[in-house]
Enzyme design. Sequence first.
Site, mmCIF file in Angstrom:
data_model
loop_
_atom_site.group_PDB
_atom_site.id
_atom_site.type_symbol
_atom_site.label_atom_id
_atom_site.label_comp_id
_atom_site.label_asym_id
_atom_site.label_seq_id
_atom_site.Cartn_x
_atom_site.Cartn_y
_atom_site.Cartn_z
ATOM 1 N N GLY A 384 -3.924 -19.251 54.633
ATOM 2 C CA GLY A 384 -4.494 -20.404 55.313
ATOM 3 C C GLY A 384 -5.085 -20.002 56.661
ATOM 4 N N GLY A 386 -6.920 -21.824 60.354
ATOM 5 C CA GLY A 386 -7.253 -23.004 61.131
ATOM 6 C C GLY A 386 -8.009 -22.623 62.380
ATOM 7 C CB ALA A 387 -9.342 -24.694 65.138
ATOM 8 C CB SER A 388 -5.255 -22.775 67.216
ATOM 9 O OG SER A 388 -4.328 -23.427 66.358
ATOM 10 C CB VAL A 391 -0.910 -19.460 57.656
ATOM 11 C CG1 VAL A 391 0.503 -19.465 57.054
ATOM 12 C CG2 VAL A 391 -1.018 -20.529 58.734
ATOM 13 C CE LYS A 405 -0.118 -22.833 63.073
ATOM 14 N NZ LYS A 405 0.218 -24.263 63.177
ATOM 15 C CG ASP A 508 -3.990 -32.582 63.116
ATOM 16 O OD1 ASP A 508 -4.900 -33.342 62.726
ATOM 17 O OD2 ASP A 508 -4.096 -31.352 63.104
#
Length: 703
Positions: A384, A386-388, A391, A405, A508
């Site tokens: 996975g 994401g923006a920050s 994973v 993460k 979120d």
Amino acid sequence: MYPSSSLKLLCALTIFFFTPSLSIPFLPANNISLFGDAFLNTNNSISLTKQKNCTPPPPPPLFPPPPTSLSGVGRAFYTNPVRFLDLSTNATASFFCSFSFTITNTPSCPFGDGLTFLITSNTNSFSLYDGYMGLPAETEDSSEIQDFYFAVEFDTSFDPNLEDINGNHIGIDVNNVVSFASVDVVSKGEVDLKNGREITSWIEYTDSDKMIRVWIGYSNQIRPENPVLVVKIDLSEKFKEFMHIGFTASNGKGSSIHTVDHWRFKTFFGFVPSTMPMDTVESGDCLMCYPGDTDIDISSFDYHRSNRRVLNLALVLVGFLVLTVIIASVVVGFVCLNRKRRLRKTRSERQMRTFQGGTMVPEMLSLNEIKSATNGFNSDKIIGEGASAVVYEGNIRNCGAVAVKRFIQENKVGSSTSRIPFNTEFATMAGCLKHKNLVQLQGWCCEKNELVLVYEYMANGSLDKILHNRTNLTKFLTWERRLNIILGVASALIYLHEECESQIIHRDVKTCNILLDSEFNAKLGDFGLAEVYRHSFVTRDATVPAGTMGYLAPEYAFSGVPSVKTDVYSFGVVVLEVASGRRPVDEERVVISDYVWDLWEKGIIVEAADPNLMGRFNKTEMEKILMVGLCCAHPDCEKRPTMRKVVRMLRGELPLPVLPPRKPTVRIQSVLPEGCEEIMSFGGGGVDHTPWSTPRTHFSSKN
């Protein structure tokens, strides 16, 4: 717990003491014992067999002499026995072996029998006469074989009496020259054992899954991705405490020179992840290290048939002096390392107290442990992005499968913006939130500018991927499981809003942050935008709202001020998304709530059901779920129920909400308490008496 510093020291000493002649070139170098026809070449490789004359033999004499040994059979063993069984813990070793070899044929002669890599409890129990690659012949009574052996054969002679599949195959032999399993390497397009080229083989046994794997390829190639032979076999009841490792070969009726070069052998005690190739694990890495582990790396062979007592004694004295220096160096290094660790731990604990008022968190992991778990943050391990953060799937001792993460650093020193998501998520999870519908934090790492959180691994990934990407798991997302997912997320939000010591606003809630375990139970994760309510005053500047388009409540998008009702709105969108299978905003820019409201106005709301359910649902339940979703996603925050009331409505304990016949239009107004408008001015300051705070962050556009 993970290995301590003292255990790492013991591991290092074990490697030195078990293999002094292999790891330190100026210690005694008698590392190989040769038998039969085996001899050492000038380039320090071993030839196990010699050339034979294949001319027809003369007629046998009337009274032939007794058979002589050493007829085309050669063996080579590592001099020291290797520990394969730890009697104190009853643990069996996993092992890895790689070696290079060539098989060259004498012109006009058939090929010899071939060679084997073997592990045996007795180096004297092997045939020195004919055939069988030097392995014992089959007996009528298997109980006659008192000693155990395991062999991987590289067979170049077809013998139907031994049930060979052909004259160019690899086989697994367990106390029997008839192979337990075999494979034709030529037909698989891997290698040709008879073409005279140098070949490399990799052999791996993992005791955790009782599996032997064999790879093969030419020596100018890297190890192939897939093994040519995979066999389920349990060696734990066969191994003795100490076993011998080596090679044997024979020519039988043919004539070949079997040469072995560049041999490496490693053993591991304890858990070895099946997803981590053992040849990539460094011997000093104590994630795998254990007292008794062995790492033998022989780039050149050396042996002596005579004792040479005087020379050996001198070499032993030199070795003793060298070991004394090594031990002293290790002790000094251990003291320095231990002091450095204590200082680092003290700094980390001091830093963690700033997050959660002194509350300690799950176990601190080292960066080496994190890298070992993810194969050095290998891109193949990514599950996975994401923006920050990114994973990775991993496996950590005592934790099992985990999701690692790794937060993205914008520069080497770590800017404040890159630390915000880590700090926010860590601060939320540092209270050790325990709820069956929240993803649990297993550990953390803050070392060498790396910011890492380690969570429990969710086998079925995110709800978003299964619901919208139409994976092969979509068919398992039945209506009953969808209801269970909705109730699970609602239960998690009740816990965050009402049952925690400090109220938490997630901010979120969306399907890609809802993860599913192997039984499709839902767990809410990703607290990177969460807000923790504490009964104290805070100051803040005006910010833009953080979250994801399609899930943002109207008043939150306008004011940037979160509340429990903004979580309820996002939950309502998730409910409509799970029931209908549509995205919050589809490709035609149609908002999911507008779509369902339109069907409600027409009196056909059930038609919003996901077509992939193929009508396999209760229409009354579907109507109830969609109405609850519209109620939670009501444009007016005052009309939204609490999450506790939502669960009671879903379970039939409260009547369904009364919805207006048409979608209501609500005029958005400021929700700030009277007198606080000046706080919203950019650059302004002041005291905020509201029970929430908004971090200084940019609008998140991650999916």
